[in-house]
Each structure stands twice: as C-alpha cells, then as structure tokens.
Design a protein around this motif. Structure first.
Motif, PDB file in Angstrom:
ATOM      1  N   MET A 114     -14.540  16.683   2.074  1.00  0.00           N
ATOM      2  CA  MET A 114     -13.242  16.197   2.284  1.00  0.00           C
ATOM      3  C   MET A 114     -12.830  15.808   1.185  1.00  0.00           C
ATOM      4  SD  MET A 114     -11.003  15.077   4.537  1.00  0.00           S
ATOM      5  CE  MET A 114      -9.703  13.960   4.207  1.00  0.00           C
ATOM      6  N   VAL A 121       0.930  -1.259  -0.032  1.00  0.00           N
ATOM      7  CA  VAL A 121       0.093  -0.148   0.138  1.00  0.00           C
ATOM      8  C   VAL A 121       0.895   1.190   0.153  1.00  0.00           C
ATOM      9  CG1 VAL A 121      -1.948  -1.007   0.933  1.00  0.00           C
ATOM     10  CG2 VAL A 121      -0.188  -0.197   2.390  1.00  0.00           C
ATOM     11  N   LEU A 122       0.473   2.340  -0.742  1.00  0.00           N
ATOM     12  CA  LEU A 122       1.368   3.476  -0.830  1.00  0.00           C
ATOM     13  C   LEU A 122       0.980   4.363   0.435  1.00  0.00           C
ATOM     14  CD1 LEU A 122       3.307   3.649  -3.381  1.00  0.00           C
ATOM     15  CD2 LEU A 122       1.386   2.414  -4.051  1.00  0.00           C
ATOM     16  N   LEU A 152      -3.284   9.054 -10.962  1.00  0.00           N
ATOM     17  CA  LEU A 152      -2.926   8.473  -9.613  1.00  0.00           C
ATOM     18  C   LEU A 152      -1.427   7.479  -9.533  1.00  0.00           C
ATOM     19  CD1 LEU A 152      -4.364   8.240  -6.693  1.00  0.00           C
ATOM     20  CD2 LEU A 152      -5.542   6.332  -7.687  1.00  0.00           C
ATOM     21  N   ARG A 157      -6.570   7.268 -13.836  1.00  0.00           N
ATOM     22  CA  ARG A 157      -5.687   6.120 -13.348  1.00  0.00           C
ATOM     23  C   ARG A 157      -4.173   6.546 -13.140  1.00  0.00           C
ATOM     24  NH1 ARG A 157      -6.331   0.046 -14.405  1.00  0.00           N
ATOM     25  NH2 ARG A 157      -5.282   0.920 -16.181  1.00  0.00           N
ATOM     26  N   ASN A 190     -10.860   8.290   2.811  1.00  0.00           N
ATOM     27  CA  ASN A 190      -9.988   9.453   2.660  1.00  0.00           C
ATOM     28  C   ASN A 190      -8.813   9.683   3.418  1.00  0.00           C
ATOM     29  OD1 ASN A 190     -11.577   9.947  -0.043  1.00  0.00           O
ATOM     30  ND2 ASN A 190     -13.233  10.534   1.282  1.00  0.00           N
ATOM     31  N   ASN A 218       1.700   7.427   0.630  1.00  0.00           N
ATOM     32  CA  ASN A 218       1.332   8.978   0.275  1.00  0.00           C
ATOM     33  C   ASN A 218       0.053   8.882  -0.563  1.00  0.00           C
ATOM     34  OD1 ASN A 218       2.257   7.493  -1.979  1.00  0.00           O
ATOM     35  ND2 ASN A 218       2.986   9.398  -3.020  1.00  0.00           N
ATOM     36  N   LEU A 219      -0.745   7.866  -0.569  1.00  0.00           N
ATOM     37  CA  LEU A 219      -2.125   7.931  -1.090  1.00  0.00           C
ATOM     38  C   LEU A 219      -2.908   7.674  -0.221  1.00  0.00           C
ATOM     39  CD1 LEU A 219      -1.734   5.786  -4.532  1.00  0.00           C
ATOM     40  CD2 LEU A 219      -1.089   8.354  -4.108  1.00  0.00           C
ATOM     41  N   THR A 220      -4.196   8.110  -0.347  1.00  0.00           N
ATOM     42  CA  THR A 220      -5.509   7.721   0.651  1.00  0.00           C
ATOM     43  C   THR A 220      -5.718   6.149   0.437  1.00  0.00           C
ATOM     44  OG1 THR A 220      -7.379   8.421  -0.853  1.00  0.00           O
ATOM     45  CG2 THR A 220      -6.238  10.113   0.496  1.00  0.00           C
ATOM     46  N   MET A 279      -8.138   2.553  -5.858  1.00  0.00           N
ATOM     47  CA  MET A 279      -8.302   2.824  -7.270  1.00  0.00           C
ATOM     48  C   MET A 279      -7.160   2.367  -8.254  1.00  0.00           C
ATOM     49  SD  MET A 279     -10.316   6.433  -7.236  1.00  0.00           S
ATOM     50  CE  MET A 279      -9.850   7.213  -5.847  1.00  0.00           C
ATOM     51  N   LEU A 280      -6.025   2.372  -7.551  1.00  0.00           N
ATOM     52  CA  LEU A 280      -4.796   1.981  -8.467  1.00  0.00           C
ATOM     53  C   LEU A 280      -5.122   0.809  -9.370  1.00  0.00           C
ATOM     54  CD1 LEU A 280      -1.663   2.320  -6.391  1.00  0.00           C
ATOM     55  CD2 LEU A 280      -2.337   3.722  -8.275  1.00  0.00           C
ATOM     56  N   GLU A 336      -7.594   5.682  -2.545  1.00  0.00           N
ATOM     57  CA  GLU A 336      -6.715   5.719  -3.801  1.00  0.00           C
ATOM     58  C   GLU A 336      -5.970   4.652  -4.154  1.00  0.00           C
ATOM     59  OE1 GLU A 336      -5.947  10.832  -4.249  1.00  0.00           O
ATOM     60  OE2 GLU A 336      -4.559   9.544  -2.988  1.00  0.00           O
ATOM     61  N   ARG A 353       6.334  -0.851  -4.668  1.00  0.00           N
ATOM     62  CA  ARG A 353       4.858  -1.093  -4.190  1.00  0.00           C
ATOM     63  C   ARG A 353       4.044  -0.597  -5.095  1.00  0.00           C
ATOM     64  NH1 ARG A 353       4.597   0.954   1.917  1.00  0.00           N
ATOM     65  NH2 ARG A 353       6.132  -0.092   2.947  1.00  0.00           N
TER      66      ARG A 353
END
Lengths: 495, 329
Positions: free
Chosen positions: B1, A87-88, B185, B182, A130, A90-92, A98-99, A95, B196
């Motif tokens: 948010m 899991v990254l 992202l 995508r 989020n 720096n992403l939520t 969603m990758l 997100e 990763r």
C-alpha cells in the motif's frame, strides 16, 4: 513553567499587546481567554514565531527561549495548534509526520510505524497512517495535528480553539488528549470561546482584554460571571434574549417538512416551524442534523416526502429558487460564502438586494448604500465599519454581516448553520439579539448547532438527530443539558 | 500500500491509453511498428519528459515556470558557444546559468509573492531576446571535432537512444527524490497549502528556490541535449518545448492547483504526446492534425481526471481558478 514577562507588540501606534505578564505551570491546563481582538491571537503568533514582539521575553523553566522564527520556536519546544489546522490534506497522515523529519531522506515504513504509536495514544486506532489526511473528518485531522506535536516532543503546547469545529465525541477525544499531555508534565495553553470547557479541563485561567492582562485565576475559584466580566469589562445581563411579549404569533406554519427523505439520511424528517419561532437542529457531527437546512436551502437531493412553505409546495433546486421564495441561508463556513472578505461591508450587505433586482438593471450605488445603511442600523453595525473590508472585522461583526445581509431582501425564513461558531461571548449575545428581534417581527428561524448550551438557551424547540435519523423534536424548556447530551449521543432518552 | 500511495488512480488509465494508442498505431499505420519509430518515440519522451518533469516541480508547488523553452534555448546556445574548446566547460556553464536563473526566480516569488505566471512570461520574452543577442545571425554550431557527441547521443541502445537513456535516468532519479526526500515531500506540502506547510515547519523559501532551480536545470538539460543532438542552436529554436512539456505534464495529471502529480504519470503523459506526434508524422498529414489530436487527448484527460476527482471528493475544480486569476501563492 512557562513565564511571559512584560510582553508587548505594537503595530505603529496600535498596541495589540501591552506589557502582558503571566505564568503557566507544567502539568496544568491553562486557559487563555478573551474576546476577539483582545490580543490572544497576537500572543499565539508570538509564541509560534510568526510575530516578533516589540518588547518583553518568554522564559521556560527560568531560561529565556528564542521564538523569533517558527523554526526557532519549534526548537525551543513551543508547539502551536493553530485555529486553522496545518495538516496538509493532500498528504497522507504519515507524510504529515515526516514533514518535520530531522533528516533529508525519508524512511516511510519507519515513519508510518512511529506515528502509529502517537495516533493510538489519541484514540485514532482506526486511522490508517497511509490514508490521505483529506479523507479524515475535521475532528480526526485535529487529532492528527496534536499527534504530530506529540511526536516533536514539544514542552509547551498552545491549542488555539481546538474544539471549535468538533462534535461532542471528538471534543471528548481532544479533552482526553489534552489532559494526558498535561499529566505528562507539559505546559498547556488552551484557548477557547466555550466557557464550559473551563470547568471541564482547565485548572487555571488567564484573561486578556484590549491587549492587557485582565484577570488570572484558578478555575475552581472563579465564577462564570467573573470570567465574563473580565473578558468584556462589564456585566452581561443575559446571553440569550427572551421572547418578546408582543411577538407576532400565528397558527399557520411557515415551513413544514413531512416525511421528507433527503438521500443523505436513513430516515425521514418531520418538522414544522411557525412564524416567530426559533427552532434548533442538533446532533453529533455527521449525524445529519444539518440536512433539514440543506434540504430547505435546495442543496440536498431529496428522495421523497413533502416540503411546504406557507402552505405552498416548496422544492428549491438551487439558491436562486430559494431566494425567490424568500428563504435566507447562512452556511457554517461564512469565510467561504458569508460575505466578500476583501470588499467593503456594504457591498456584502447589498448583494442579496442587488441579486433580487435582476441581472440587467442599472445599479445605483448611492441608492443601494442608503438602503444598506437602514439594514446596518438595525444590525448595530457601526457606520465607521461600513466602508471597511469584512476581513478586518471581528468574528462577531462578520457573522452579523453574513446573517444581516439577508435583511435587505426581507426573508420569511432564515436558515443558519452554527450561528456563533468562532464568535466570542460578547458578540455572541449581539448575534442572538439580532436574530431574536427578527423572529419577534415574524421571521421563522431554523438553526443547526453542535453547541448544546446554545441549542437549549436560544432554540425554542430542538430537532435531534442521531446516526443519520431524525429521532425526535422536543421543546428545549423541558430539557436539561445532560438530557440533551444523552439524546444526541444515544439517540434515545436513556444512555 | 505505502509503495503505491503516490501512484494515483489515473495511472492505469494512462497505461491503458498508451497501449491502445501503440496498438492502434501499429495496426493502422504502415511503418509504425518498427524499432526506429519506437526509438524515436522514446528518445523524444526523454527530451520532452525532462521539460515536463521540470514543469511538474513548479506545478507541484502551486506555481508555473512558463519560460522553460527560452531557458532551454539559452542553455543550448551557451553550451555550444562556451563549449567550443571544452564541451564539459560549456555544459557546466549552461547548467550553472540555468540553475542561477531558476534559483533567483524562486527566491523572488517566495519573498515577494509575485505571480509566477507574470514573472516568467517576462522571462520567456526576455530570455528569448537574450538568445537572439547571443546568436544574432547564424546559429551556434558544434565544432567539427565534437560531432562524435552528436552521433553518440542518437546511438541506439535497446529500444531507445543514449539521449533517451540519459533523459529517462534523470527523470526517474528525480521521481525517486520527490518521493524519498523531505524536500520532495515539502514541495507537495507547499503546493497543498503554503501557509499550512510553513506552519508545519517547512522552509517555504527553500522549497520555491529548489522547485524553480530544478525546473530550470531540467529545461536547461533538455536544451543542451537537443542542441548537441542537432549540432546547432539557433536563437529562435526549441519553441515547441513549452507546449509539449505543458501538454505532457497536464496529460500526466499534474494539477495546476498544486500539491498533486507524480513522475510516472508525467512520463506516460509525455509518451502519449509523442505517440500521437509519431503517428501523425508517419501518416504524412499536416501538423494541424497533430495539434487537434493532441488538444483532443488533453481535453479528454482533463475531463477524466475531473470525473475521477469528483468521485473521490477532491476539489479538482479549484485548478480552474488558476486559469482565471493569478497563480495562487
């Protein structure tokens, strides 16, 4: 059913995996066991598409599946939770889900709502989709990783030591999730070094040794002795070495913490360690059980209280002052600060001695190496390994380097966090042996661990932490595993 | 948010700093608070912003294309040389060249793991040489019957010019694409941790190719627009785009470590840089003062970002490793 048929992988003349065949049923958790270097990680890499096998095939429900690239492996329904979770930070959370979205355009609101369902299934009800993943605990990230695989509708789940870095509460959550996955009819391959997990969640076990299949059994029928024998190819007399009879004992305390109040804790620590004694601190992740080590290493801010080392006031402000006082410290992240991964072993071993000799002297590489050989002999690091990069060593040997390097500076107190995390069972015994020998020669050892068996077997006393308080210190001889677990989860003797 | 998720903590700081600089400039400097000055600032924000947005792409994936100014110069020259008869042909040729350059660089970096800093320094020098080969003596000149393009680009539209509008539209479209696709992202994912990201199913080669091609296309666009605006493109021109672009990106909070940065902050970064430049130009002081002022603001923004990152516990300090060693792949 997942079938591995005749799978081989060789790198030049070295066979990492040679004709391994086994099958794993749907609806069952199959444990994949073996020492470091036994071929487990090669097998995992083949399943995840990172390594292409030299020979052999993988079949799901009788049909061959293509795992030649990570993408194809995923399409074939194989999902791998790597040891290093992917899991990254720096992403939520959403997100991260969603990758692996199917379409190029993101639908954020929809994705957040969808991943909510998977998070709830794993007990992450309080985690906002989020939130940046970096703000979650390691355990929560592990579960996000698993949730993400659930979302991809994987049929084969490979979990590579999913609980290695987790505390008891998170381990229970992961176990619950794994059981649910199996109950849904997935094939679950579960890699672990914690043999007690065998009985807890695995129905079937596969053991690899030196790249070959060593044993295959139903866990209800196999004894721990048989498993260990299959893993290391011999009987293991004792995992935890006994205290030597002629051990040095002394009335004087080496380290005394009296009313010590680190800012990170809600209550003071009172702890006393004598020369030759091995004392554990334990608790759940986040309970503050590493704080006494951090304080004694000069890494924690201390609000009040007193710390004494061999009777003298001791208040290190940094690692330099700690080393000068003869205190050695090994953090839980040995990859980060335990050694120089890309440099030869002897360089890591000589670093403390080199540092102690000051900044401006002339380093004599030959003399340093001679001194290091003496240390390496004591730690049973084979001479063949001393010139190799630490990265090339197994977890056990690497841990011996990160602890053993301090021998060159003759410490009086050794602080170790998680002494055997990621170390397989054979090497684990060697690490315990090494530390026990040092203690028998008068070294005081304080180690922090979440592994209850290790705390009970290796520690003579245990300081228990709960909810950022030091609740008690008990001799381990008087504790059962369940008793210790109760103390850790409830902060008291009764649940 | 969720709509604000990508807009990070430094946004308000940058808005406030921009306003403070604008107000201070209006009060202290005669002729600052005019629509002409404002239009000049916004037009150049569009231009610098294109380069900075491109740099943001490569920085977000954890790399850096330091050759952007050379790419802009070569693109401008190609556009004018190939556009003698048909301007459209010239622009297409220039963009195609830039896109191919970026794609190839991205592919090499993805496949070999070579440091982008080293590779693009080679390109910076090599492409500058190519620019001088293309126009050895006199600069390439826009033909007389196309001078209406030049005039059209600087035609005032509200508080900016057509050039400014073109730049801003492209930049904002890019920002939306970064957030809503995508691929965008995936760029943040690759910059966060390439292993990763690969483990999460991201095609990292494609992401590197897209980032470098995008960066080169944006720099090329900036070069073409600047050449058309001035009606000429010399072999030694557009040198300042690199430093201005990097400054805007870093003042805009893009992390050299990769994985962080967003278009709104980069635009504000470009705005801050251009306000300072405009103020200094109006005051008539030496350009050394502009350098010192810009350097000071850059340093201040780095310190503030550092403090903010420390408070939220993010490993900002890692970004300094990029300066000390090869860019992390």
């Amino acid at each position: 059913m997942l079938e591995i048929r005749d799978l081989s992988k060789s790198y030049g003349a070295v066979a990492a995996l040679s004709s391994v065949s086994f099958s794993a049923e749907r609806g069952m958790v199959t444990a994949l066991l073996g020492e470091n270097g036994a071929g487990k990680s090669t097998l995992v890499k083949i399943l995840s598409g990172l390594v292409v096998p030299t020979n052999g095939g993988i079949f799901l429900d009788g049909r061959p599946i293509d795992t030649t690239t990570p993408d194809r492996a995923k399409k074939s329904g194989v999902a791998v939770v790597q040891q290093e979770i992917s899991v990254l930070p720096n992403l939520t959370v959403a997100e991260n889900f969603m990758l692996s979205a199917r379409f190029g355009l993101l639908r954020r609101a929809k994705a957040a709502a969808e991943c909510r369902g998977y998070l709830d299934r794993l007990g992450l009800n309080n985690v906002d989709a989020n939130r940046p993943t970096g703000s979650l605990t390691v355990g929560e990230r592990q579960l996000v990783e698993i949730a993400r695989l659930l979302a991809q509708d994987a049929q084969v789940l490979v979990l590579d030591e999913p609980t290695a870095a987790l505390g008891d509460r998170d381990i229970a959550l992961v176990h619950q999730a794994v059981r649910r996955l199996a109950a849904e009819g997935k094939v679950v391959l579960y890699i672990t070094h914690r043999l007690n997990e065998l009985d807890e969640i695995c129905e079937h076990g596969i053991v690899l040794r030196n790249g070959r299949l060593a044993d295959s059994f139903a866990t209800s029928e196999a004894s721990i002795g048989r498993v260990i024998h299959a893993m290391i190819g011999r009987e293991l007399d004792e995992l935890y070495p006994p205290v030597a009879e002629n051990a040095i004992s002394s009335a004087e305390s080496s380290l005394v913490l009296s009313g010590l109040q680190p800012s990170a804790l809600h209550g003071p620590i009172d702890l006393e360690i004598r020369p030759g004694e091995i004392v554990a601190t334990s608790g759940q992740i986040g309970s503050g059980f590493v704080e006494p080590l951090r304080a004694a290493a000069g890494m924690a801010t201390v609000a009040s209280g007193d710390m004494r080392l061999f009777g003298k006031p001791y208040a290190p402000r940094n690692h330099f002052e700690r080393c000068a006082a003869g205190v050695a410290y090994c953090s839980e992240d040995r990859q980060l600060d335990g050694f120089f991964p890309d440099r030869p072993v002897w360089e890591s071993l000589s670093a403390p001695a080199l540092a102690a000799s000051g900044l401006w002297g002339v380093a004599n590489a030959k003399r340093l190496r001679r001194g290091i050989d003496r240390v390496a002999d004591r730690m049973t690091i084979s001479p063949n390994y001393r010139g190799r990069a630490v990265r090339a060593l197994s977890g056990g040997n690497a841990q011996k380097v990160s602890i053993g390097k301090w021998l060159s500076s003759d410490p009086r107190l050794l602080l170790v966090e998680e002494p055997t995390r990621g170390v397989d069972v054979g090497a684990r015994a060697e690490v315990y042996r090494l530390i026990r020998d040092l203690a028998d020669q008068g070294l005081s050892v304080l180690f922090a661990s979440t592994d209850l068996d290790e705390v009970l077997g290796f520690g003579e006393r245990v300081a228990i932490f709960h909810n950022r308080r030091h609740v008690t210190t008990l001799p381990t001889a008087s504790l059962t595993r369940d008793g210790l677990a109760t103390w850790i989860t409830h902060g008291s003797q009764h649940g | 948010m969720s709509a604000l998720a990508r807009i990070d903590r430094g946004l308000w700081l940058r808005i406030i700093l921009s306003i403070v600089l604008l107000v201070a400039g209006s009060i202290l400097i005669d002729g600052f608070a005019t629509t002409a000055t404002l239009a000049s600032i916004t037009e150049n924000v569009g231009l610098i912003g294109l380069v900075a947005a491109g740099l943001m792409l490569t920085m977000v994936v954890g790399q850096l294309d330091i050759a952007v100014a050379s790419v802009a110069a070569v693109s401008g020259i190609i556009a004018l040389l190939a556009g003698q008869n048909s301007l459209l042909l010239g622009i297409v040729a220039a963009l195609a060249a830039a896109g191919v350059y970026g794609g190839v660089i991205g592919w090499i970096i993805a496949r070999t793991g070579v440091s982008s800093l080293v590779l693009t320094v080679c390109m910076l020098i090599g492409l500058r040489g190519l620019a001088l080969v293309l126009v050895p003596q006199a600069p390439a000149i826009l033909s007389d019957d196309l001078f209406w393009v030049s005039d059209g680009l600087v035609a005032r539209i509200g508080p900016t010019s057509l050039l400014g509008v073109i730049g801003l539209v492209i930049i904002i479209a890019l920002g939306l694409a970064m957030r809503g696709t995508r691929l965008g992202l995936s760029m943040y994912a690759v910059g966060g941790n390439v292993e990763r990201a690969r483990g999460s199913g991201v095609n990292t080669t494609r992401v590197y190719v897209a980032a470098f091609a995008g960066s080169a296309l944006l720099a090329g666009t900036a070069g073409i627009l600047a050449s058309l605006r001035s009606g000429s493109a010399s072999g030694t021109g557009m040198d300042s785009l690199l430093l201005d672009g990097v400054t805007a990106a870093v003042v805009g909070g893009v992390s050299l470590e990769g994985g962080r940065g967003n278009i709104i902050n980069v635009l504000l970064g470009a705005l801050i840089v251009r306000i300072i430049a405009a103020a200094v130009a109006l005051e008539g002081v030496q350009s050394s003062v502009e350098s010192i002022a810009t350097g000071g603001v850059l340093l201040a923004m780095l310190l503030v970002d550092y403090a903010l990152a420390r408070r939220s516990g993010l490993p900002f300090a890692n970004s300094w490793r990029v300066l000390a060693g090869p860019v992390r792949i």
